[in-house]
Design an enzyme around this catalytic site. Sequence first.
Site, PDB file in Angstrom:
ATOM      1  N   SER A 424      44.317  78.749  88.711  1.00 26.30           N
ATOM      2  CA  SER A 424      44.715  77.347  88.749  1.00 26.30           C
ATOM      3  C   SER A 424      44.324  76.645  87.448  1.00 26.30           C
ATOM      4  O   SER A 424      44.787  77.017  86.371  1.00 26.30           O
ATOM      5  CB  SER A 424      44.099  76.672  89.976  1.00 26.30           C
ATOM      6  OG  SER A 424      44.667  75.408  90.211  1.00 26.30           O
ATOM      7  N   ASP A 689      54.001  78.007  96.109  1.00 25.81           N
ATOM      8  CA  ASP A 689      53.081  77.130  95.387  1.00 25.81           C
ATOM      9  C   ASP A 689      53.858  76.052  94.639  1.00 25.81           C
ATOM     10  O   ASP A 689      54.825  76.362  93.935  1.00 25.81           O
ATOM     11  CB  ASP A 689      52.274  77.978  94.400  1.00 25.81           C
ATOM     12  CG  ASP A 689      51.187  77.205  93.681  1.00 25.81           C
ATOM     13  OD1 ASP A 689      51.073  75.980  93.893  1.00 25.81           O
ATOM     14  OD2 ASP A 689      50.451  77.825  92.894  1.00 25.81           O
ATOM     15  N   HIS A 719      48.555  78.250  97.463  1.00 28.35           N
ATOM     16  CA  HIS A 719      47.766  78.109  96.240  1.00 28.35           C
ATOM     17  C   HIS A 719      46.285  78.278  96.587  1.00 28.35           C
ATOM     18  O   HIS A 719      45.802  77.781  97.586  1.00 28.35           O
ATOM     19  CB  HIS A 719      48.011  76.712  95.662  1.00 28.35           C
ATOM     20  CG  HIS A 719      47.344  76.455  94.352  1.00 28.35           C
ATOM     21  ND1 HIS A 719      47.963  76.679  93.147  1.00 28.35           N
ATOM     22  CD2 HIS A 719      46.114  75.990  94.050  1.00 28.35           C
ATOM     23  CE1 HIS A 719      47.147  76.361  92.160  1.00 28.35           C
ATOM     24  NE2 HIS A 719      46.012  75.943  92.690  1.00 28.35           N
TER      25      HIS A 719
END
Length: 753
Positions: A424, A689, A719
């Site tokens: 991320s 996502d 995610h």
Amino acid sequence: MDLRTVTQSLVTLAEDNMAFFSSQGPGETARRLSGVFAGVREQALGLEPTLGRLLSVAHLFDLDAETPANGYRSLVHTARCCLVHLLHKSHYVASNRRSIFFRTSHNLAELEAYLTALTQLRALAYYAQHLLATNQPGRLFFEGDERVIADFLHEYITLHKGCFYGRCLGFQFTPAIRPFLQTVSIGLVSFGEHYKRNEMGLSVTASSLFTGGRFAIDPELRGAEFERIVQNLDVHFWKTFWNITEIQVLSSLANMASATVRVSRLLSLPPITFEMPLTADPKVMITISPPLAHTGPGPVLVRLISYDLREGQDSEELSSLGRSEGPRSLELRSRPQQAPRSRCLVVHIHGGGFVAQTSKSHEPYLKSWAQELGAPILSIDYSLAPEAPFPRALEECFYAYCWAVKHCALLGSTGERICLAGDSAGGNLCFTVSLRAAAYGVRVPDGIMAAYPATMLQATASPSRLLSLMDPLLPLSMLSKCVNAYAGGETEDHCDSDQKALGMVGLVQRDTALLFRDLRLGASSWLNSFLELSGQKSHPNSVPIAEPMRCSVSETALAQPESPLGTDSLKGLTLHDPSLRRSSETPDTPELSLSAEARGHSTPSAVNCLLRPEDASEESEAGDKLSTKERVYAAFPEGFHPRRSSHDAKQVTLYSSPILKNPFMSPLLAPDSMLQTLPPVHIVACALDPLLDDSVMFARRLRSLRQPVTLRVVEDLPHGFLSLAALCQETRQAAALCVERIRLVLNPPGPPV
């Protein structure tokens, strides 16, 4: 079954159920059931042609034929999941509607919830079709006209979202994930109550956060409260909620279920300068300075994890850097003999939206990595926004990376192969650290493994971003708050009620953050030397590739000579003003000081996305003067009206100042010359996502430059699956895929014989 077969089967069952319940008399329940199936029939017939059109062109946006993934495919897949669920439920009703055990109220409530979800998905499909018609061919992110961005915000802020957080929560994900998502949603709304009542902090226990009784038994109430929270609470709430996993009880439980390692210790790297050799000429040294942005020189915390105790890891020099964490600060045990230094090293950068979590949150899966890879792992605890906005985290990660390269022997590695890995926000920092290493001319990592990375922080629309309407872990309002905080704009709060909800401790923290922000506005010297290699001893001609990057952040952000996407400076889009205003013009000079930049994006212009019909201007022949409201409904067929939110949404501000266009913030916007300095990149993304398009477009850019890149997309997972690696077989397989990608960097396959 294909999409058309699913739709036809659903319509047939809906008509049969509709006819049955219409014949059951004038009762309210029978009338509602008949109406639900009529609605299901109408929405399914209206949705199928649009999904078919999107699917017919989705292949044009794939990385390659072996990687069929992009936001258009994901949106179609999500809508199909909803249709399939309604098909199964309709079949169940048709088979059991005459039974005395048929739970009429329960089935009616579920059907109504999924009908609402299907209606909202139909709206998103129309909006995706609108993006497809207005985007440049082959581009997933919208470029250019800021009116479309305003339309997207208008749709997000006004569309009803609660249906996706109640009975339909996580319907698009694998079934094993849904109980976890339900637990998280109950915990979030319960924690939101504590937060709003100023009962958080030491008085909040882990058990009290996940025992919201009425939210557990009432999905509609939970969905409505979840929607209110994600729209209205600030980044400080999300920071606190995400850090719940670091509560001693929860972290201890997580570590009990993870692999047992010989070394897990927190280190504090002192803020001292050191020298490193240039890659082009190892005889020439370059000075690496400690992080300076915003708060001045300070130590950088890192965590060393190693499955075996290796040479150097118990040295006095490394022990002098140790930092106590309390009773579990050190898992270093005596052992008859040390293992030799590994030839490999993994430098890890954790995720958390730039605002939350530490290496401690990610320690469970990092221990498994250390065991499976047989290499030490150094995880960086960078300073978090909004207290430490860009570029503090980048400076700290770059400093820690350089320190690890120089002192790899202390970490139990020879440093022959080094991999940067992150998830991320950490994936974003992996790319930017590597870009900065190339700019400095020092060793870049041998490869990067980025899991579901964020590569585009600038406010824009894409088909996968539409999924944020229903994603319980990554809603758009939360994404915008994290980006604003990282950009340095989240410390300003325009709502007195939220300030009161913070309580005394929260207000002190916020006032302190504001004080530091005011101080840094007047201290702009760091910006002018952000990319200046102070103390460099190399000859000007020694690093010809890195030399063009010797410029300030402002110059990099404003010049953008080779930007692949539209880089018109879109001002902050704020949904709170009843009038349309334009911000003052951006200064023409490229040498923009920090204070000017900060002022430029800390007070964004307000673009009204809630225009009244009487405010709409007349349409020109080219259609350029369509009002926002007219443009939105132009994407919908006549008579279609999606459900709107019943909550009063506060402003949602998406900043798009020059800072967000900086390639060290949005690597997708980096010019070709910068991206060509990256090592081999391995990306693992999630099909469902909202950040999927970030991965697809970044991989496509690297592929177009003939850079080595792989993209693997896992299905039906949310995610952040790395933090859920122990939850189910699907998350374990996805985590194993990340390990496999890292192994490709550490042990590259040899040339074919």
